[in-house]
Design an enzyme around this catalytic site. Structure first.
Site, PDB file in Angstrom:
ATOM      1  N   GLY A 120      15.609  23.983  -1.879  1.00 58.92           N
ATOM      2  CA  GLY A 120      15.612  24.089  -0.419  1.00 58.92           C
ATOM      3  C   GLY A 120      16.737  24.895   0.197  1.00 58.92           C
ATOM      4  N   GLU A 131      23.894  22.036   0.732  1.00 61.83           N
ATOM      5  CA  GLU A 131      22.621  21.299   0.815  1.00 61.83           C
ATOM      6  C   GLU A 131      21.795  21.816   1.982  1.00 61.83           C
ATOM      7  OE1 GLU A 131      20.450  19.389  -0.279  1.00 61.83           O
ATOM      8  OE2 GLU A 131      21.171  17.544  -1.171  1.00 61.83           O
ATOM      9  N   ASP A 132      20.486  21.741   1.833  1.00 66.67           N
ATOM     10  CA  ASP A 132      19.623  22.082   2.965  1.00 66.67           C
ATOM     11  C   ASP A 132      19.556  20.925   3.955  1.00 66.67           C
ATOM     12  OD1 ASP A 132      18.317  20.518   1.072  1.00 66.67           O
ATOM     13  OD2 ASP A 132      16.417  21.584   1.170  1.00 66.67           O
ATOM     14  N   ASP A 177      19.054  13.385   3.907  1.00 66.63           N
ATOM     15  CA  ASP A 177      18.107  12.430   4.486  1.00 66.63           C
ATOM     16  C   ASP A 177      18.643  11.025   4.186  1.00 66.63           C
ATOM     17  OD1 ASP A 177      15.902  10.800   4.996  1.00 66.63           O
ATOM     18  OD2 ASP A 177      14.447  12.206   4.241  1.00 66.63           O
ATOM     19  N   LYS A 232      19.980  14.013   8.771  1.00 72.51           N
ATOM     20  CA  LYS A 232      19.242  12.948   9.467  1.00 72.51           C
ATOM     21  C   LYS A 232      20.202  11.762   9.557  1.00 72.51           C
ATOM     22  CE  LYS A 232      14.718  14.352   7.705  1.00 72.51           C
ATOM     23  NZ  LYS A 232      13.569  13.957   6.877  1.00 72.51           N
ATOM     24  N   PHE A 282      10.114  14.575   9.276  1.00 78.25           N
ATOM     25  CA  PHE A 282       9.973  15.496   8.152  1.00 78.25           C
ATOM     26  C   PHE A 282       9.933  16.925   8.692  1.00 78.25           C
ATOM     27  CE2 PHE A 282       7.966  17.876   4.780  1.00 78.25           C
ATOM     28  CZ  PHE A 282       8.666  17.399   3.683  1.00 78.25           C
ATOM     29  N   VAL A 283      10.756  17.806   8.105  1.00 81.26           N
ATOM     30  CA  VAL A 283      10.833  19.181   8.608  1.00 81.26           C
ATOM     31  C   VAL A 283      10.571  20.202   7.501  1.00 81.26           C
ATOM     32  CG1 VAL A 283      12.389  18.685  10.539  1.00 81.26           C
ATOM     33  CG2 VAL A 283      13.367  19.174   8.293  1.00 81.26           C
ATOM     34  N   ASP A 319      10.376  22.896   2.235  1.00 80.63           N
ATOM     35  CA  ASP A 319       8.944  23.013   1.956  1.00 80.63           C
ATOM     36  C   ASP A 319       8.137  21.781   2.363  1.00 80.63           C
ATOM     37  OD1 ASP A 319      10.070  21.336  -0.160  1.00 80.63           O
ATOM     38  OD2 ASP A 319       8.091  21.471  -1.070  1.00 80.63           O
ATOM     39  N   ARG A 361       8.251  27.573   3.039  1.00 77.45           N
ATOM     40  CA  ARG A 361       9.690  27.819   2.921  1.00 77.45           C
ATOM     41  C   ARG A 361      10.116  29.077   3.669  1.00 77.45           C
ATOM     42  NH1 ARG A 361      11.831  24.383  -1.077  1.00 77.45           N
ATOM     43  NH2 ARG A 361      10.448  23.888  -2.798  1.00 77.45           N
TER      44      ARG A 361
END
Ligand code: 5GP
Length: 197
Positions: free
Chosen positions: A59, A114-115, A118, A146, A167-168, A174, A180
């Site tokens: 990600g 990190e992307d 969560d 988040k 959720f994104v 993805d 992506r």
């Protein structure tokens, strides 16, 4: 409607995700501006050092590519791959090391890229993995956090955007390995009966 911020992008998905919609949460321009700021902050902090950036696959590949070009210091890059999300939008609850880093990070300044954070499980795993190798320092950068749902007992050093528990996808993130390449960040949800989110 402002010139800089186009009307919110809403797209209906098809195939397996027919009846689901994407809705823009963070625009391309907002991402670009924030990535520049992060690049400047990291540059100031690591002046005269050569940190090693460790990007978490898959990600964060777009984020690191943009971030590194906004940093005005020399640095190295390596990658690690973990799996916590099995498929689609649900976490498996456990983290598995799929591909470890190749570099020796002992006595190095490590910056984990990190992307998204969560639940925080992945970043906790990464902290243990990095600290176990005796680095000089470890810092964490995440594009998205988040914050309402993450359970971490340490500070994230650089956060792009705090986002709600949705959720994104897009900008590297993805849904089932797709979307992506979208330029901004979008929420994904099932539309109601009228076809609107
Ligand atoms: P955590 O371990 O913090 O629960 O989740 C971290 C990983 O789960 C991220 O690196 C990312 O791969 C995936 N993930 C968590 N939330 C999302 C999301 O909203 N969208 C996407 N596409 N992946 C997510």
């Amino acid at each position: 409607m402002s010139i800089d911020y186009p009307e919110k992008f809403v797209a209906e998905l098809d195939g397996k995700y027919e009846g689901w919609v994407l809705e823009e949460l963070v625009s391309e321009k907002e991402i670009r501006t924030r990535v520049k700021e992060l690049g400047r902050e990291i540059t100031n902090h690591y002046k005269d050092k050569t940190p090693i950036l460790i990007a978490v696959l898959n990600g964060s590949f777009i984020f690191i590519a943009d971030l590194i070009r906004e940093m005005d210091i020399e640095c190295e890059v390596d990658f690690i791959k973990l799996s916590s999300y099995m498929n689609e939008t649900k976490s498996s609850g456990t983290v598995r090391l799929v591909k470890d880093i190749s570099a020796n990070i002992t006595d190095r300044d490590v910056i984990v890229i990190e992307d998204i954070v969560d639940s925080g499980l992945t970043i906790k795993f990464l902290k243990n993995r990095m600290e176990g190798s005796g680095p000089t320092s470890v810092a964490f950068v995440t594009l998205l956090h988040k914050e309402e749902v993450s359970k971490i007992d340490f500070d994230l050093d650089y956060v792009g955007f705090k986002i709600p528990n949705k959720f994104v996808v897009g900008y590297g993130l993805d849904l089932d390995q797709k979307y992506r390449k979208l330029p901004a960040i979008y929420t994904v949800k099932e539309s109601d009966q009228n076809g609107r989110s």
